[in-house]
Design a protein around this motif. Structure first.
Motif, PDB file in Angstrom:
ATOM      1  N   ALA A 193     -22.287 -33.561  13.597  1.00  0.00           N
ATOM      2  CA  ALA A 193     -22.343 -35.028  13.681  1.00  0.00           C
ATOM      3  C   ALA A 193     -21.129 -35.615  14.407  1.00  0.00           C
ATOM      4  CB  ALA A 193     -22.458 -35.626  12.282  1.00  0.00           C
ATOM      5  N   THR A 292     -26.904 -35.343   4.275  1.00  0.00           N
ATOM      6  CA  THR A 292     -26.579 -36.757   4.392  1.00  0.00           C
ATOM      7  C   THR A 292     -25.824 -37.111   5.665  1.00  0.00           C
ATOM      8  OG1 THR A 292     -24.664 -36.311   3.003  1.00  0.00           O
ATOM      9  CG2 THR A 292     -26.596 -37.213   1.904  1.00  0.00           C
ATOM     10  N   ASN A 293     -25.915 -36.242   6.672  1.00  0.00           N
ATOM     11  CA  ASN A 293     -25.569 -36.680   8.021  1.00  0.00           C
ATOM     12  C   ASN A 293     -26.543 -36.007   8.981  1.00  0.00           C
ATOM     13  OD1 ASN A 293     -24.383 -34.359   9.507  1.00  0.00           O
ATOM     14  ND2 ASN A 293     -22.778 -34.452   7.944  1.00  0.00           N
ATOM     15  N   ARG A 429     -30.800 -42.028  10.933  1.00  0.00           N
ATOM     16  CA  ARG A 429     -29.654 -41.801  10.050  1.00  0.00           C
ATOM     17  C   ARG A 429     -30.104 -41.478   8.644  1.00  0.00           C
ATOM     18  NH1 ARG A 429     -25.961 -46.239  12.925  1.00  0.00           N
ATOM     19  NH2 ARG A 429     -25.068 -44.739  14.364  1.00  0.00           N
ATOM     20  N   PHE A 431     -27.737 -41.111   6.138  1.00  0.00           N
ATOM     21  CA  PHE A 431     -26.551 -41.326   5.307  1.00  0.00           C
ATOM     22  C   PHE A 431     -26.980 -41.722   3.895  1.00  0.00           C
ATOM     23  CE2 PHE A 431     -24.607 -43.008   9.460  1.00  0.00           C
ATOM     24  CZ  PHE A 431     -24.249 -41.734   9.851  1.00  0.00           C
TER      25      PHE A 431
ATOM     26  N   ASN B  19     -16.430 -37.127   7.153  1.00  0.00           N
ATOM     27  CA  ASN B  19     -17.600 -37.819   7.733  1.00  0.00           C
ATOM     28  C   ASN B  19     -17.975 -39.096   6.975  1.00  0.00           C
ATOM     29  OD1 ASN B  19     -18.081 -35.722   9.681  1.00  0.00           O
ATOM     30  ND2 ASN B  19     -18.971 -34.500   8.025  1.00  0.00           N
ATOM     31  N   ASP B  21     -19.194 -42.447   6.789  1.00  0.00           N
ATOM     32  CA  ASP B  21     -19.860 -43.290   7.786  1.00  0.00           C
ATOM     33  C   ASP B  21     -19.750 -44.754   7.388  1.00  0.00           C
ATOM     34  OD1 ASP B  21     -22.432 -44.057   6.243  1.00  0.00           O
ATOM     35  OD2 ASP B  21     -22.257 -41.888   5.958  1.00  0.00           O
ATOM     36  N   ASP B  23     -21.972 -46.897   6.903  1.00  0.00           N
ATOM     37  CA  ASP B  23     -22.919 -47.315   5.867  1.00  0.00           C
ATOM     38  C   ASP B  23     -22.307 -47.162   4.473  1.00  0.00           C
ATOM     39  OD1 ASP B  23     -26.111 -47.829   6.470  1.00  0.00           O
ATOM     40  OD2 ASP B  23     -25.129 -46.808   8.109  1.00  0.00           O
ATOM     41  N   GLN B  24     -21.396 -46.189   4.313  1.00  0.00           N
ATOM     42  CA  GLN B  24     -20.701 -46.048   3.030  1.00  0.00           C
ATOM     43  C   GLN B  24     -19.617 -47.107   2.909  1.00  0.00           C
ATOM     44  OE1 GLN B  24     -22.408 -44.089   1.272  1.00  0.00           O
ATOM     45  NE2 GLN B  24     -23.364 -43.392   3.161  1.00  0.00           N
ATOM     46  N   ASN B  76     -13.259 -37.323  10.703  1.00  0.00           N
ATOM     47  CA  ASN B  76     -14.416 -38.043  11.282  1.00  0.00           C
ATOM     48  C   ASN B  76     -14.712 -39.317  10.507  1.00  0.00           C
ATOM     49  OD1 ASN B  76     -16.410 -38.481  13.187  1.00  0.00           O
ATOM     50  ND2 ASN B  76     -17.946 -37.254  12.116  1.00  0.00           N
ATOM     51  N   CYS B  79     -17.828 -42.840  11.240  1.00  0.00           N
ATOM     52  CA  CYS B  79     -18.939 -42.483  12.123  1.00  0.00           C
ATOM     53  C   CYS B  79     -20.166 -43.324  11.771  1.00  0.00           C
ATOM     54  CB  CYS B  79     -19.244 -40.993  12.032  1.00  0.00           C
ATOM     55  SG  CYS B  79     -19.618 -40.419  10.371  1.00  0.00           S
TER      56      CYS B  79
END
Ligand code: SF4
Lengths: 465, 198
Positions: A193, A292-293, A429, A431, B19, B21, B23-24, B76, B79
């Protein structure tokens, strides 16, 4: 000096180079939507500035709109305010808006190409990371933040350090039942990712050349899921015939001379890339994500991996991801019972995707346990689906078509997957919480989504072909 | 307009997850505002709160022992979605620096445009930093933007970090790209004429 396709487009748009700083890049096309633009307009006004080139901006409402009863006022007050703010801003600044109920409304990355606003060789930005989609036409197209939206509104330029270049070549052809989505999920699962961060990726090779424009868009769309700034594919006859006769594309002699210029848009034979990778299309099978990625993808026929089978990048996070997804190492993923299926988004909400899904479910029935949301990427896709008789096929199989928008791709509207449920989704996505708090997303192709929708389980679509 | 940045000395919050992201950082359902302020409330919403709104004791921002203006996170960071709301939320919550061994491109730009400093360190230094903070939450971290160094209070261990000199100048003086771009109006117009764009 020999140049890559990316160099050619980028360099042709440099207005100024700042010493040890970013390039000032001219932007040909700026797409905006209701979620990431209001603060940019507010900032602009606070500074007493105006929009420099309103004619280069195209606006639509997509992220936050309902996908049912679009003719009614939006019920959620905050969503309605965002959409109304977009209307006010577009009116005030003379920007063309394809808003709710307009025959051209739709997801920004679906309508841009569909209407011929996206043309080879342009620089395109949008306050949305999947702007990379437009790279399928040989554009330098990338997502930006709201402050940058404000910059482009004010100056039609953006300041960016030039990314590095990468080429990913795919040899041979994809097998039957294996789609562009599988190809890109496969590549991300190999490179991780974050594998493309800092780069613009050119996709090349026989398998890419054989793809339609819709498929190429799916690939470039997901280049951001490798962390890349964008993806690109050199334009060719497939591109030109897609662009020809699009509403806002050049016409007649103007089109012909544009094509002559577009033919130059390819990497020179001896151009050097920062990194190069090659994969073989015949090794690619229908893919699905388990984690989850988007880099956590496997062939549907595979088992949930163990620490030593995943990329170093994902090793530490594997336990957390599997706990969230409620998957067990070593168990097959195929056969997992699935109650939700989502077909749509800027990755797979185009007419070809709806066609593919409809083609698969034709003559079959939706599984009783499955709730399926089939959301066209635009009004035009919706109309075409009806004209081609796809709507009928879907209805006969127990499916309904909703109205265009981003929908369950990011669950900003009411299309939310309940906590703990699996959803086979054609979006981009997976996530945690992307499709709703606690929702468990399994990214896959429209064909795999169709197979899940009729069996109620994760199923390799090739078993039906 | 962001505040001027130069020396930041503070304790830090450790978040050793890779990682992470956007959204988190800020889930999409909280993006419905039309203003920039107030996103800090929902920073890391689903990690920070249970579905019923009660706080999750297992999340670092809910640990009383950790505080400060510096967030130290795994590789990361940032992202995924381009939402600038992620940078706004972190800033609004009260952080002025995020340290990680790798940042996603758009997040890095968004941060720099909002006076939030992304400090990229080596994987090994990140480990040292996390270990130090976890062992002693009162550990002071010092970031010197002008010298481009990050150092750990007690031990004095330090590392330098990269940043473009243009961006550094912007952050240290509290100005942003828009002022600069608007000042280029004539050059932009010349470019448009030269390339037949108007
Ligand atoms: S469909 Fe999903 S990824 Fe695409 S623009 Fe909408 S929210 Fe973003």
């Amino acid at each position: 000096m020999s140049k890559t396709l990316f160099d050619k487009v980028w360099d042709a748009h440099i207005v100024k180079q700042v010493d040890d700083g970013p390039d000032v890049l001219y932007i040909d096309r700026h797409y905006i939507h209701e979620v990431t633009s209001p603060q940019a307009f507010a900032g602009l006004e606070k500074r007493g500035l105006t929009v420099l080139r309103p004619e280069r901006i195209v606006a639509t409402a997509d992220h936050n709109v309902p996908t049912l009863d679009q003719h009614l006022p939006i019920r959620n007050e905050l969503s309605r305010l965002q959409v109304e703010t977009l209307i006010t801003n577009c009116r005030k600044h003379g920007i063309g808006l394809y808003g709710l109920n307009h025959p051209y409304q739709g997801i920004v990355h679906v309508i841009g190409p569909e209407l011929g606003f996206t043309l080879p060789g342009l620089t395109i930005v949008c306050g949305d990371s999947h702007t990379s989609t437009h790279g399928a036409f040989g554009c330098v197209a990338f997502g930006i933040g709201t402050s940058e939206v404000e910059m482009v509104l004010a100056s039609q330029c953006i300041m960016q350090p030039k990314p590095k270049s990468m080429r990913i070549s795919i040899s041979n052809r994809l097998g039957k039942g294996v789609t562009a989505k599988d190809l890109v999920l496969y590549v991300i699962s190999k490179l991780s990712a974050g594998g493309g961060t800092g780069h613009f990726i050119e996709f090349a090779g026989e398998a890419i050349r054989a793809l339609s424009m819709e498929e190429r868009m799916t690939i470039c769309n997901m280049s951001i899921e490798m962390g890349a700034r964008g993806g690109m594919i050199a334009p060719d006859e497939t591109t030109f015939s897609y662009v020809k006769s699009r509403e806002f594309a050049p016409k007649g002699a103007e089109f012909d001379s544009a094509v002559e210029a577009w033919k130059q848009l390819k990497s020179d034979e001896d151009a050097l890339f920062g990194q190069e990778f090659t994969f073989d299309a015949s090794d690619i099978a229908p893919m699905i994500t388990y984690g989850t990625n988007p880099g956590m993808g496997i062939k549907i026929s595979s088992a949930i991996p163990d620490e030593d089978e995943v990329l170093p990048n994902d090793r530490k996070g594997l336990g957390k991801a599997l706990a969230y997804m409620n998957f067990e190492r070593g168990k097959p993923i195929a056969g997992t019972s699935v109650n939700y299926v989502f077909v749509g988004s800027c990755t797979n909400g185009r007419i070809e995707d709806i066609r593919e899904f409809a083609g698969f479910v034709k003559g079959k029935k939706k599984a009783a346990n499955v709730t399926a949301w089939i959301v066209p990427g635009s009004k035009q896709v919706e109309k075409q689906a009806e004209e081609e008789g796809l709507l009928r096929i879907l209805e006969d199989a127990g499916f309904a078509l909703r109205q265009p928008g981003c929908s369950a791709c990011l669950a900003m509207n009411d299309d939310i997957i309940p906590s703990g449920e699996y959803c086979v989704s054609t979006s981009n996505r997976n996530f945690e919480g992307r499709q709703g708090p606690g929702a468990r997303t399994l990214l896959a192709s429209p064909l795999t989504a169709a197979a899940a929708a009729v069996t109620g389980r994760i199923t390799d679509p090739r078993t039906f072909l | 307009m962001p505040e001027k940045l130069n020396i930041i000395e503070s304790t830090a919050c450790p978040l050793p997850v890779e990682n992470i992201d956007t959204d988190q950082i800020i889930p999409a359902r909280f993006l419905k505002a039309t203003k920039r302020e107030g996103f800090g409330e929902n920073l890391f919403r689903d990690w920070r709160y249970n579905a019923d709104g009660s706080t999750r004791e297992d999340f670092v921002l809910n640990h009383k022992k950790y505080s400060g203006k510096i967030l130290v996170a795994g590789r990361n960071f940032g992202c995924g979605s381009s939402r600038e709301h992620a940078a706004w939320a972190i800033y609004d919550y009260g952080f002025s620096v995020v340290v990680s061994s790798f940042f996603a491109d758009i997040f890095r730009n968004n941060s720099l445009n909002n006076g939030l400093l992304p400090v990229q360190v080596s994987d090994s230094f990140l480990q040292i930093l996390l270990t130090a903070i976890q062992a002693e939450p009162e550990t002071e971290i010092r970031i010197d933007l002008e010298k481009q160094t990050i150092s750990i209070g007690e031990t004095g261990q330090s590392e330098s970090f990269g940043i473009s000199s243009f961006k550094k100048l912007c952050l240290m003086n509290g100005y942003d790209d828009i002022d600069f771009l608007v000042s280029l109006k004539d050059e932009i117009h010349v470019f448009e004429e030269k390339t037949g764009r108007c």
